[in-house]
Design an enzyme around this catalytic site. Structure first.
Site, short mmCIF file in Angstrom:
data_model
loop_
_atom_site.label_atom_id
_atom_site.label_comp_id
_atom_site.label_asym_id
_atom_site.label_seq_id
_atom_site.Cartn_x
_atom_site.Cartn_y
_atom_site.Cartn_z
N SER A 50 -9.07 0.80 11.39
CA SER A 50 -9.17 1.98 10.40
C SER A 50 -8.05 2.99 10.25
CB SER A 50 -10.46 2.43 10.40
OG SER A 50 -10.68 3.69 9.82
N ARG B 211 -0.21 5.74 2.81
CA ARG B 211 -0.04 4.35 3.63
C ARG B 211 1.26 3.74 3.32
NH1 ARG B 211 -5.62 1.01 1.81
NH2 ARG B 211 -6.86 2.20 2.99
N HIS C 210 -2.20 -6.26 3.08
CA HIS C 210 -3.47 -5.73 3.18
C HIS C 210 -4.23 -6.34 1.82
CE1 HIS C 210 -7.10 -3.97 4.08
NE2 HIS C 210 -6.94 -2.77 3.21
N GLU D 71 -10.33 -8.60 -6.82
CA GLU D 71 -9.09 -8.64 -6.57
C GLU D 71 -7.93 -9.36 -7.19
OE1 GLU D 71 -8.17 -8.75 -2.53
OE2 GLU D 71 -6.22 -8.66 -2.43
#
Lengths: 646, 249, 216
Positions: A293, A339, A410, A434
């Protein structure tokens, strides 16, 4: 560059209504045709994939009374990779009274997507987010609660409001189990027919409409044709083109790619999200990467040695020899930069030869200061399960030795192009979750993947697919229909070819090499030279694959190498398109960073004048130039801004 | 390190199957158990031998696809999933016996792959809350005491891997069934169907040819998610309550 | 499922019986008179509402039914367990299971055989190693004399088997009846162990005391 693709006509999303953004979803639901409940049982829908987007759609359409046939490659629908999502799910409930609203979630998502998503879609996603939480709670999803019995929320991914609902670190699992149970309930009710261990290998298009699929029974090898009035692909992302990713081993692009080859446009394939806090590769046998995480960056400090090739035990490297590079480069945000920035910075220091751990691909994430400041019990309470996971995988104790982390692929924002109704460019082919491209633009916010999958499956698709099905049922087909026969024959021929090559390289060795090419040239940072090189090498490797791959065994048995071979073959074609897309987009935006397009400080630089469009690609032939269709993006509500984290 | 593997090979459902011995060399202690099997399969493929089939997917311990019995223990010597077991738990020169889950309810499909669809059918029998999409009240309409929510969560973490069945001397699926009964039974949303659920799920459990539970506890001891044994007692309580109330059926 | 509840309930009845039986046995330390009058009074219990020996016969019927139900359920469950795993594991290792749980089935068979012998020996006196007597006390004392060490040994082994059976059986019955919760798991196990120990020791005391001459 024009030698790599052809530019075709622009396209538009015809389905999104005009008018005030908050009324568009209502308008569309009103204008969409309805299907009389008595007629629904005469209409059939195929749904491929049983993750959040697939299972929720199958359950909901089954409840509505349609005849649903559902497919998954796993042995049970409960194992789809949505299950691995850790963090949480966003919803604009404003239970915290902290200024959140549907509009704010919409705004954050458009901005987070770096202005490469559609406003209408994102607004609808935010609206629907509220209903998702209600739905999941009613199904018995055990979200985290406070002592008063009400739902707990947290702030996630640097967002200033607390809108993320979670179930410890297993939110994806709990949401998927909820959808899976709803699906199994419909299986028991007879409205959904479930086919596990079945893989879709071809789409059947008849008279321009998607009418069925060819699937292989992975246990017996039987090639089956299945027909329906509409086909839904909920088959997830394509991160495994990189071989190493946080995706499950079986995740693949085959269903999407087969549809693409039959005419469905593929949008923005180059948008990939790289997650900065994964456990690094430990050796060449590595088969997958594990995410930890992002919350770890709240208290951990990221650093590398100042000098390259520093082989000292990290605990013995004195402060003056350490480079806390994120704190140095981004003093305002420090270790909490987004990120992509954190990922790229890690890559840069490793490229300078200052990476740590085996292979030099890693940076330290150090909790020594946090333990000093908060005390070990507090760190344990907050991060205990993550530390345990790290220790189980690496064998190192993160309470004593700094953790090592490295970025990993990811999530993929790109996917099959769909309109506001989630219908692809092939009528009757719908794409959810997705697998479609629609809501995240060039970058996805944390805790929004689960939201989108469930929004599509529970609320959007079941309301929009009626509009298409209302014209059905369509003409009855069977396996002798020429298009079906042809599709099944094509599948058999491909399998026969793969089994007959009998070369001397394993499927995995090709996949690993392809992944390395993609990671090196189409990963965190891309440039023209590298992308061109990648395209050449992909083509060479693809040729070698079809000459030299070694797949043992037969078709009529459980043959895992054969399954993999088919998937890798499609990854080769996708990889080339990704590189072409990355090459043509001469700007940096979200998950796509072009070295040629950066500010003086090394920040991503968008070129809205030239690239504010969705790049939707049309397939022509393997190795031939694809056709680019641009869908212009307009922003009526959110002003386009260049982001800055300095 | 070098490892000797004794692996169950079975071509298909009707094949008798047998143990076959393989050597795997240069095993790194940082490899996961499944990566070690990958290495074996690469080697077998290059030697023209059929690779060993095994189920796996997420390889991060959450999907529940993987699972083999290693030296007589489901998921091997650590209490975790097979994909999260690493070779550092073994030593150079070890002989490791690898077998599939063994239960009549889980027939072998090939080698180490078994058919666990019996679990799906147990869920179909009642492992859900009937809440059709769109019918839900506001999420805050019904507060749930934190202790109940936590207990429901503990039971809900089951990944359906089947280790409980593999480890049970009776090949019983009671821990799996009990975990779902407890998860849904602890929540207010799960109350209307509580009585019928336990009876229907248990009937399906027995129909699938799982053995009966004799409270030995091997299931909970190997469970990678630590599903507590007392969920079985909760199931029994619900069952007695259900039979006493006469509401089921 | 009903089978398991039946096993738990009948097991419970048998445990209660064992406790009463043990209390009776321990009367031996109060001397021949007390012991004999205890067994005599058993027959008078409930009079005049019940005929002579009536209570005892009710007891016997209840016990017999319990044993039959208990054994029947056990047999069905054992057969089902066997069927549930047609192919055995080649390597087998216990993770946490106790020896007690391991020996439930064969231990149960041993106990049943022992019970038959025990009734033939001390109740009906068809088997009388030390000679037949009318006084239960004398049967007892005669039966466990050192020269019949094999009888004593068989008793000891069987009583220990009973102990193991109870150790897992009591815990299992409580769980089956729904008494277990995470917080109670330890207490329940302790209760099962203590009860099993008390009953085992209680039953061992009498024959051993005879063998070692403490009771003559």
């Amino acid at each position: 560059m024009t030698e790599l693709f052809i530019e075709g006509d622009p396209i538009r999303d015809e389905k999104a209504p005009e008018g005030p953004i908050e009324e568009r979803w209502d308008k569309r639901r009103f204008s969409a045709k309805l299907v009389n409940p008595a007629n629904r049982r005469k209409l059939s829908v195929i749904i491929v994939g049983t993750g959040l987007a697939g299972a929720s759609a199958a359950a909901t359409l089954g409840e509505a009374g349609y005849q649903v046939t559902s497919f998954c490659y796993q042995d049970s629908p409960r194992r789809a990779h949505s299950i691995a999502a850790q963090g949480g799910i966003n919803a604009a409930k404003n239970y915290r009274n902290d200024g959140d609203s549907i509009y704010r979630l919409f705004y954050d998502t458009v901005k987070g997507g770096d202005f490469r998503s559609r406003e209408s879609n994102v607004y609808r996603l935010s609206q629907v987010s509220v209903e998702i939480i209600d739905q999941c709670v009613a199904q018995g999803v055990p979200f985290a609660r406070e002592y008063g019995g009400l739902l707990d929320n947290r702030s996630f991914g640097g967002v200033q409001v607390s809108r993320t609902f979670y179930a410890r670190g297993q939110t994806g699992q709990q949401l998927l189990i909820g959808a899976y149970q709803a699906l199994e309930r419909q299986v028991a009710a007879g409205t959904v027919q479930m086919h596990t261990r079945h893989e879709m290998l071809e789409l059947i298009v008849v008279d321009g409409k998607a009418r069925g699929i060819v699937a292989r029974d992975m246990v017996t090898g039987e090639i089956q044709t299945h027909f329906a009035d509409a086909v839904v692909l909920a088959t997830g992302g394509y991160g495994n083109v990189f071989y190493l990713s946080t995706n499950a081993m079986g995740c693949n692009v085959t269903a999407s790619w087969r549809a693409h080859r039959k005419g469905a446009l593929f949008a923005n394939p180059c948008y990939t999200q790289i997650h900065p806090t994964c456990i690094p590769v430990s050796g060449d046998y590595q088969s997958k990467l594990t995410l930890m995480s992002e919350s770890l960056r709240n208290d951990g400090r990221i650093w590398v040695p100042k000098k390259g090739d520093d082989k000292r035990d990290p605990r013995e490297i004195p402060e003056e020899d350490r480079d806390y590079y994120l704190e140095r480069l981004y003093p305002a945000f420090g270790n909490l930069v987004p990120r992509d920035i954190a990922s790229r910075a890690a890559k840069n220091v490793c490229d300078e030869g200052r990476g740590v751990g085996p292979g030099g691909l890693g940076v330290y994430l150090d909790f020594a200061d946090a333990i000093k400041r908060m005390g070990r019990p507090a760190v344990e309470a907050k991060y205990g399960n993550l530390f345990d996971m790290y220790q189980r995988i690496t064998g190192e104790n993160p309470y004593e030795v700094p953790m090592r982390i490295y970025p990993a692929v990811h999530y993929t924002m790109g996917g099959l192009w769909v309109d506001y109704d989630l219908q692809s460019s092939i009528p009757g082919l719908f794409v959810t979750g997705e697998a479609n491209f629609s809501d995240h633009g060039a970058n996805r916010l944390g805790a929004s993947a689960l939201m989108q999958g469930l929004a599509d499956g529970y609320f959007v698709l079941p309301n929009t697919i009626n509009d298409y099905l209302a014209d059905g049922p369509f003409e009855k087909l069977d396996e002798d229909t020429p298009e079906a026969k042809e599709a099944a024959e094509a599948v058999r021929a491909r399998i026969d070819t793969l089994l007959s090559i009998k070369g001397d390289r394993t499927v995995d060795s090709f996949h690993k090499e392809l992944g390395q090419i993609m990671w090196d040239y189409c990963g965190m940072e891309r440039n023209e030279e590298g992308l061109r090189k990648a395209i050449d090498r992909i083509r060479e490797l693809r040729d070698e694959f079809w000459r030299n791959v070694k797949v043992l065994g037969e078709n009529d048995e459980l043959n895992q190498a054969l399954e993999k071979a088919g998937r890798v073959a499609d990854f080769f074609e996708l990889a080339e398109l990704m590189c072409i897309d990355a090459l043509h987009r001469r700007e940096s935006c979200g998950g796509h960073f072009r070295a040629e397009s950066q500010t003086e400080d090394g920040e991503a630089l968008r070129h809205d004048d030239e690239f504010a469009y969705v790049a939707a690609w049309e397939f022509t032939e393997t190795g031939e130039q694809p056709v680019l269709h641009k869908e212009p993006l307009e922003y009526e509500y959110v002003e386009m801004k260049q982001r800055s984290y300095k | 390190m070098n490892i000797t593997l004794r692996v169950w090979r079975q071509k298909g459902r009707d094949d008798k199957g047998r143990m076959v011995t393989y050597k795997v060399e240069d095993v790194s202690p940082d490899m996961s158990f499944l990566e070690m099997l990958d290495v074996l399969n690469e080697k077998l493929t290059l030697e023209d031998e059929d690779p060993v089939a095994f189920d796996h997917d997420c390889r991060e311990g959450i999907c529940g696809a993987c699972g083999v019995v290693i030296d007589g223990v489901a998921h091997g010597p650590e209490t975790t999933t097979t994909c999260q077991l690493h070779m550092r738990s073994f030593s150079d020169g070890d002989v490791i016996t690898v077998e599939p889950w063994r239960a009549k309810a889980f027939p072998v499909v090939k080698d180490l792959v078994v058919d666990r669809s019996a679990f799906d059918r147990i869920i179909q029998a009642g492992g859900y809350i009937s809440a059709p999409t769109g019918t839900a009240p506001d999420a805050h309409a019904m507060p749930v005491p934190k202790t109940d929510a936590d207990r429901a969560f503990d039971a809900a973490t089951c990944i359906g891997c089947g280790a409980c069945v593999a480890a049970c001397p009776n090949a019983s699926g009671m821990l799996f069934t009990a975990a779902k009964v407890t998860h849904l039974g602890m929540l207010p949303q799960g109350q209307p169907e509580r009585e019928a659920r336990v009876v229907n799920m248990l009937n399906q459990h027995d129909e699938e040819d799982f053995g009966g539970c004799t409270n030995i506890g091997e299931c909970a001891a190997v469970c990678p998610k630590g599903i507590p044994l007392d969920t079985i007692s909760q199931l029994n309580r619900d069952l007695l309550g259900s039979l006493a109330s006469g509401k089921a059926e | 499922m009903a089978l398991k509840s039946a096993m738990a309930v009948t097991g419970g009845i048998l445990v209660l019986f064992l406790i009463a039986h043990m209390y009776g046995n321990l009367n031996v330390f109060a001397g021949q008179e007390a012991f004999d009058s205890y067994s005599h009074h058993l027959r008078e219990l409930g009079e005049p509402m019940l005929p002579h020996g009536g209570f005892l016969w009710i007891m016997r019927v209840v016990l017999l039914v319990s044993i039959i139900v208990h054994a029947y359920a056990a047999a069905v469950l054992a057969i089902r367990a066997n069927r549930a795993r047609p192919v055995r594991y080649q390597a087998r290792k216990r993770v946490q299971r106790s020896y007690a749980s391991y020996t439930m089935r064969w231990g149960g068979v041993l106990i049943a055989l022992f019970a038959i012998f025990h009734i033939l020996h001390l109740t009906t006196n068809h088997i009388h190693p030390g000679g037949a007597f009318d006084s239960p006390y004398e049967r007892l004392v005669a039966g466990f004399q050192p020269e019949f060490f094999y009888v004593t040994l068989f008793y000891i082994l069987s009583v220990i088997a009973v102990g193991f059976h109870l150790r897992h059986g009591i815990w299992s019955a409580l769980t089956t009846l729904g008494a277990n919760k995470a917080s109670r798991e330890r207490p329940l196990n302790i209760i099962a162990t203590v009860l099993a120990l008390v009953i085992t020791i209680g039953f061992l005391l009498t024959p051993l005391s005879v063998t070692f001459g403490l009771v003559e």
